[in-house]
Design an enzyme around this catalytic site. Structure first.
Site, PDB file in Angstrom:
ATOM      1  N   GLY A 149       5.163  -7.463   7.186  1.00 14.87           N
ATOM      2  CA  GLY A 149       5.758  -6.260   5.928  1.00 14.87           C
ATOM      3  C   GLY A 149       4.690  -5.381   6.375  1.00 14.87           C
ATOM      4  N   GLN A 180       3.466  -0.385  -0.385  1.00 11.02           N
ATOM      5  CA  GLN A 180       3.910  -0.482   1.250  1.00 11.02           C
ATOM      6  C   GLN A 180       4.105   0.745   0.751  1.00 11.02           C
ATOM      7  OE1 GLN A 180       5.603  -4.181   2.318  1.00 11.02           O
ATOM      8  NE2 GLN A 180       4.048  -4.889   2.735  1.00 11.02           N
ATOM      9  N   ASP A 202       1.057 -11.117  -4.672  1.00 12.15           N
ATOM     10  CA  ASP A 202       0.848 -12.453  -3.772  1.00 12.15           C
ATOM     11  C   ASP A 202       0.104 -14.012  -3.864  1.00 12.15           C
ATOM     12  OD1 ASP A 202       1.832 -10.494  -1.857  1.00 12.15           O
ATOM     13  OD2 ASP A 202      -0.061  -9.782  -0.930  1.00 12.15           O
TER      14      ASP A 202
HETATM   15  C1  S3P Z   1       0.778  -5.075   0.857  1.00 11.97           C
HETATM   16  C2  S3P Z   1       1.785  -4.641  -0.249  1.00 11.97           C
HETATM   17  C3  S3P Z   1       2.106  -5.576  -1.522  1.00 11.97           C
HETATM   18  C4  S3P Z   1       1.866  -7.183  -1.028  1.00 11.97           C
HETATM   19  C5  S3P Z   1       1.656  -7.198   0.940  1.00 11.97           C
HETATM   20  C6  S3P Z   1       0.596  -6.146   1.172  1.00 11.97           C
HETATM   21  C7  S3P Z   1       0.472  -3.787   1.261  1.00 11.97           C
HETATM   22  O1  S3P Z   1       3.503  -5.449  -0.730  1.00 11.97           O
HETATM   23  O2  S3P Z   1       2.672  -8.091  -1.470  1.00 11.97           O
HETATM   24  O3  S3P Z   1       1.418  -8.346   1.269  1.00 11.97           O
HETATM   25  O4  S3P Z   1      -0.722  -3.754   2.278  1.00 11.97           O
HETATM   26  O5  S3P Z   1       0.109  -2.834   0.495  1.00 11.97           O
HETATM   27  P1  S3P Z   1       4.503  -4.103  -1.561  1.00 11.97           P
HETATM   28  O6  S3P Z   1       4.241  -3.134  -1.402  1.00 11.97           O
HETATM   29  O7  S3P Z   1       5.615  -4.644  -1.210  1.00 11.97           O
HETATM   30  O8  S3P Z   1       4.279  -4.867  -3.021  1.00 11.97           O
END
Ligand code: S3P
Length: 442
Positions: free
Chosen positions: A104, A179, A325
């Site tokens: 993701g 993210q 996480d």
């Molecule tokens: C992350 C942000 C988090 C986290 C993912 C990594 C990042 O996600 O759960 O494992 O590196 O910016 P979300 O922004 O969807 O909360």
């Protein structure tokens, strides 16, 4: 230059009950910082050296994507990378769809960069990534003037039509997501004007710290981050700290197993990531922080965790984004604690690599632990874990959490669909064995 094949992890694992975690183990590099090292290295005006990079499948997907965008990335195979930055305006349109596997972070941050660069591209992923919400990035980026579309339902593939100059926006994040914050800020690098992103609660700030280290002027005031478009990134060298999200399994494992004393050197303890330490401390875990120091822009410490009697707690909602996480591991600690642990305000857990509330509840129930499931959380009644079989549904963190549960179970635990452990912690099985977990492929 040579490429190391990522270490694979068996799909089915079996963990014998009991034991304790002792000694010292090396936790691999932080996944969030590793992704950003490749991405921001690619955007920099020159060559960047990265050390201690995580070579998990997710970060390898990011490296491959940037190679397809015309960036030379040398993977020296031991955590050292050389990224030959092409500058913010130097990326090329990819000749084929970019496949991002389970990641993701790769997909959402790339949406911001590609939207800013105005490059046409299609971003796809594995079945898990193909179920995850992408409207949360498409909406703000389209409001800036990008042309992104998703499949019906707001899921991948994401298609960027390319072209179009972006205009800065003031954006209030509807969910606390690093993210989405990062995607909008990265697009903001290319936009006319000052882009402002306001988060409803603090989320990991690696993007802000690293962009500043690249010479980008960026202001963070009271939950709002602002940056002016048109800035360039200076080349940088970075040492990636050990990933607290990977350490979390061992923190919980050592805390629940009597007689444990486990040391993990140089773990990242950025305050936007340390919710798990606060939650575990509130449950009664003993975690010593040795030699706190800075590695580049990131704080690290040597953590030592001792086996302790844990008690159930009401988890403060403010801790949720700071431990987002780590909940699969925290739920195992809750199962081993005296009394009830209650979590609310964590609906986001349903949108991770799996629905982590439902999948953890199913697994805990299969091992004899009582749960009450809410839309936005769970209550877990501590008790005696039985042996049994659980399905990780291809979610790396669910698989690693249940491996640690065996330390307190009265029979072996079989974990199905565990191969995606290789996305974030390809050396998990050998690291776990080295400190006392009796884990094998089934
Ligand atoms: C992350 C942000 C988090 C986290 C993912 C990594 C990042 O996600 O759960 O494992 O590196 O910016 P979300 O922004 O969807 O909360």
């Amino acid at each position: 230059m040579w490429y190391r094949k990522p270490m694979s992890v068996a799909n089915d694992l079996i963990v014998a009950p009991g034991g304790a975690l002792t000694g010292s183990i090396v936790i691999p590099g932080d996944k969030s910082v590793s992704h950003r090292s490749v991405m921001f290295g690619a955007l920099a005006d020159g060559v960047c050296q990265v050390s201690d990079c995580l070579l998990g499948e997710d970060v390898l997907a990011t490296m491959d994507a940037f190679r397809a965008l015309g960036v030379k990335v040398d993977n020296h195979g031991d955590g050292r990378l050389t990224v030959h930055g092409v500058g913010v305006d130097g990326l090329k349109a990819p000749a084929a769809p970019l496949y991002l596997g389970n990641s993701g972070t790769s997909m959402r941050l790339l949406c911001g960069i590609l939207a800013g660069a105005g490059l046409p591209a299609t971003l796809s992923g594995d079945p898990s990534l193909s179920r995850r919400p992408m409207r949360r990035v498409a909406e703000p980026l389209n409001a800036m003037g990008a042309r992104l579309s998703t499949a019906a339902g707001g899921t991948p593939p994401v298609v960027l039509a390319g072209g179009g100059r972006l205009t800065a926006i003031d954006y209030l994040l509807p969910v606390a997501s690093a993210q989405v914050k990062s995607a909008v800020l990265l697009a903001g690098l290319y936009a006319d004007g000052v882009t402002r992103v306001t988060e409803p609660a603090p989320t990991r700030d690696h993007t802000e710290l690293m962009l500043r280290a690249c010479g980008v002027e960026l202001e963070s005031v009271g939950g709002t981050v602002s940056l002016r478009g048109g800035q360039r990134l200076r080349p940088f060298d970075i040492a990636v700290p050990a990933d607290i999200s990977s350490a979390a399994f061992f923190i919980v494992g050592a805390a629940i197993a009597p007689g444990s004393c486990l040391r993990m050197p140089a773990v990242g303890v950025n305050p936007t990531r340390t919710g798990v330490l606060d939650i575990m401390a509130a449950m009664g875990a003993r975690i010593d922080h040795g030699a706190p120091r800075l590695v580049g822009s990131e704080p690290v410490a040597d953590l030592t965790v001792h086996g302790s009697a844990l008690r159930g707690i009401d988890i403060p909602q403010a801790a949720v984004p700071l431990a987002i996480d780590e909940f699969p591991a925290v739920f195992i600690a809750a199962a081993c604690a005296q009394g009830r642990t209650v979590l609310h305000g964590a609906e986001e857990l349903r949108h991770k690599e799996s629905d982590r509330i439902a999948v953890m509840a199913d697994g805990l129930n299969a091992l004899g632990i009582g749960t009450e499931v809410f839309d936005d959380g769970i209550a877990i009644d501590g008790g005696q874990l039985r042996g049994g079989e659980i399905d990780a549904h291809g979610d790396h963190r669910i698989a690693m959490a249940f491996a640690m549960a065996a330390l307190r179970a009265d029979g072996p635990i079989t974990i199905r669909n565990a191969a995606n452990i290789a996305t974030s912690f390809p050396t998990f099985v050998s690291a776990a064995r080295a400190c006392g977990l009796r884990i094998a492929s089934s």
